[in-house]
Design a protein around this motif. Structure first.
Motif, PDB file in Angstrom:
ATOM      1  N   GLN A 110       0.813  -1.207   0.000  1.00  0.00           N
ATOM      2  CA  GLN A 110       0.000   0.000   0.000  1.00  0.00           C
ATOM      3  C   GLN A 110       0.854   1.267   0.000  1.00  0.00           C
ATOM      4  O   GLN A 110       0.473   2.279  -0.599  1.00  0.00           O
ATOM      5  N   THR A 111       2.012   1.208   0.627  1.00  0.00           N
ATOM      6  CA  THR A 111       2.920   2.361   0.607  1.00  0.00           C
ATOM      7  C   THR A 111       3.420   2.635  -0.801  1.00  0.00           C
ATOM      8  O   THR A 111       3.447   3.797  -1.252  1.00  0.00           O
ATOM      9  N   LEU A 131       1.963   1.775  -3.636  1.00  0.00           N
ATOM     10  CA  LEU A 131       0.841   2.255  -4.442  1.00  0.00           C
ATOM     11  C   LEU A 131       0.553   3.726  -4.154  1.00  0.00           C
ATOM     12  O   LEU A 131       0.308   4.528  -5.072  1.00  0.00           O
ATOM     13  N   ALA A 132       0.595   4.116  -2.884  1.00  0.00           N
ATOM     14  CA  ALA A 132       0.340   5.509  -2.523  1.00  0.00           C
ATOM     15  C   ALA A 132       1.411   6.433  -3.093  1.00  0.00           C
ATOM     16  O   ALA A 132       1.107   7.534  -3.577  1.00  0.00           O
ATOM     17  N   ASN A 169       0.782   6.955  -6.769  1.00  0.00           N
ATOM     18  CA  ASN A 169      -0.301   7.923  -6.941  1.00  0.00           C
ATOM     19  C   ASN A 169       0.215   9.349  -6.745  1.00  0.00           C
ATOM     20  O   ASN A 169      -0.149  10.263  -7.500  1.00  0.00           O
ATOM     21  N   THR A 205      -4.137   4.662 -10.004  1.00  0.00           N
ATOM     22  CA  THR A 205      -4.370   3.267  -9.618  1.00  0.00           C
ATOM     23  C   THR A 205      -4.999   2.479 -10.758  1.00  0.00           C
ATOM     24  O   THR A 205      -4.731   1.276 -10.917  1.00  0.00           O
ATOM     25  N   ALA A 258      -3.765  -4.655  -2.100  1.00  0.00           N
ATOM     26  CA  ALA A 258      -3.852  -3.894  -3.345  1.00  0.00           C
ATOM     27  C   ALA A 258      -5.309  -3.602  -3.706  1.00  0.00           C
ATOM     28  O   ALA A 258      -5.643  -2.501  -4.148  1.00  0.00           O
ATOM     29  N   GLN A 262      -7.748  -3.251  -1.646  1.00  0.00           N
ATOM     30  CA  GLN A 262      -8.208  -2.215  -0.711  1.00  0.00           C
ATOM     31  C   GLN A 262      -7.763  -0.831  -1.158  1.00  0.00           C
ATOM     32  O   GLN A 262      -8.420   0.165  -0.855  1.00  0.00           O
ATOM     33  N   HIS A 263      -6.687  -0.774  -1.894  1.00  0.00           N
ATOM     34  CA  HIS A 263      -6.209   0.503  -2.435  1.00  0.00           C
ATOM     35  C   HIS A 263      -6.944   0.881  -3.727  1.00  0.00           C
ATOM     36  O   HIS A 263      -6.805   2.013  -4.191  1.00  0.00           O
TER      37      HIS A 263
END
Length: 311
Positions: free
Chosen positions: A198-199, A201-202, A205, A211, A232, A234-235
């Motif tokens: 998640q880090t 992916l953020a 972004n 995403t 992923a 959840q993101h």
């Protein structure tokens, strides 16, 4: 056949597109060469099970991946699969020429987030490999082809250890900037954990990579592939790579064990109420069939559980 109880979770995608890699990534690491006719039947069976994106082969030099040396013979055998996207991997402009000559409309390039793997896989630095891919992507886009950029070693590297997030983001952004329509983040040796996913992916972004253009490609070395996939989802990620029966690994990273099994992924997604369009029974039967051709049982837990029920 037993199916999971459906208990939808909040704030997850309603549908996930599975990018099936079994016929390419799954077979490229086999010790024996699978006959072309068996590969073609494998792809047809995967399509019959409802998979709509099936990576077919790689137009790499036969010396480097002899298991996929039959790309020119295989690809025409798949021409009757209407409505199924058939991406192919191309390493350079020569590979692109071969793929385009056969009518390929979706191509992929394979980059590395680390210098060590770029050297092992492409015998180039990271920046040299990006320079090699740029004309490939440009020419493919000129031909109206869809381009996917694979990025390996996004979470860890067998030579370098943990890979800094900013290092991954730099290379990922370069692939997007050169024109890749989609980015596949690869946990090549399976060391990622959910917060790490998640880090990354953020951070992507934050650098302008949406995403919607990101897919994830997890290996199950430490049993984390499904938990990382859920992180992923959840993101907001809605494209997930998987390999029927859990086939595959990476010939240039010996610690890369099998891909996330498509059946294991479908079981989880069905339980979450997420649509995939995949018939789990037909998919399981396909992996059992392929395991028989390879002479060994499938590593997928779901395949083993469901096929045991049928026996």
């Amino acid at each position: 056949m037993t199916l999971p109880m459906v208990v939808p979770a909040q704030d997850l995608p309603a549908r996930v597109r599975i990018h099936e890699v079994g016929a390419r990534d799954g077979l490229q690491n086999e010790k024996s060469v699978v006959p072309t006719e068996v590969k073609a039947e494998f792809v047809h069976r995967l399509a019959a099970a409802g998979l709509t994106t099936i990576e077919a082969t790689s137009f790499v030099h036969p010396k480097w991946v002899p298991q996929l040396a039959d790309a020119e013979a295989l690809f025409p055998l798949l021409g009757d699969l209407d409505g199924v996207a058939l991406p192919v991997l191309v390493p350079n402009e020569r590979g692109l020429d071969r793929a385009l000559a056969l009518g390929a409309r979706r191509i992929a390039v394979f980059a590395s987030a680390t210098e060590s793997f770029a050297k092992a896989n492409l015998n180039r630095t990271v920046d040299e490999s990006l320079a090699m891919f740029e004309p490939v992507v440009t020419r493919a886009k000129e031909r109206k082809a869809h381009v996917r950029g694979y990025l390996s070693m996004c979470f860890g590297d067998p030579w370098e250890g943990a890979v800094p997030v900013h290092q991954v983001v730099r290379v990922a952004k370069a692939l997007v900037d050169m024109g890749c329509d989609e980015l596949s983040l690869g946990d090549t040796i399976g060391v990622a954990t959910p917060a790490h996913v998640q880090t990354l992916l953020a951070e992507l972004n934050e650098e302008g990579v949406p995403t919607s253009s990101i897919g994830v490609h997890f290996h199950d070395t430490y049993g984390q592939a499904l938990s990382n996939t859920l992180a992923a989802l959840q993101h907001g990620v809605s494209t997930v790579d998987a390999s029927a029966g859990g086939l595959g690994g990476c010939p240039y990273a010996k610690s890369a064990t099998g891909n996330l099994a498509t059946e294991d992924l479908v079981w989880m997604l069905q339980g979450l109420g997420i649509d995939t369009g995949v018939d789990l029974g037909l998919l399981t039967a396909t992996s059992v069939w392929m395991a028989g051709r390879l002479g060994r049982p499938s590593p997928s837990r779901t395949v083993r559980a469901l096929s045991h029920q049928e026996s």
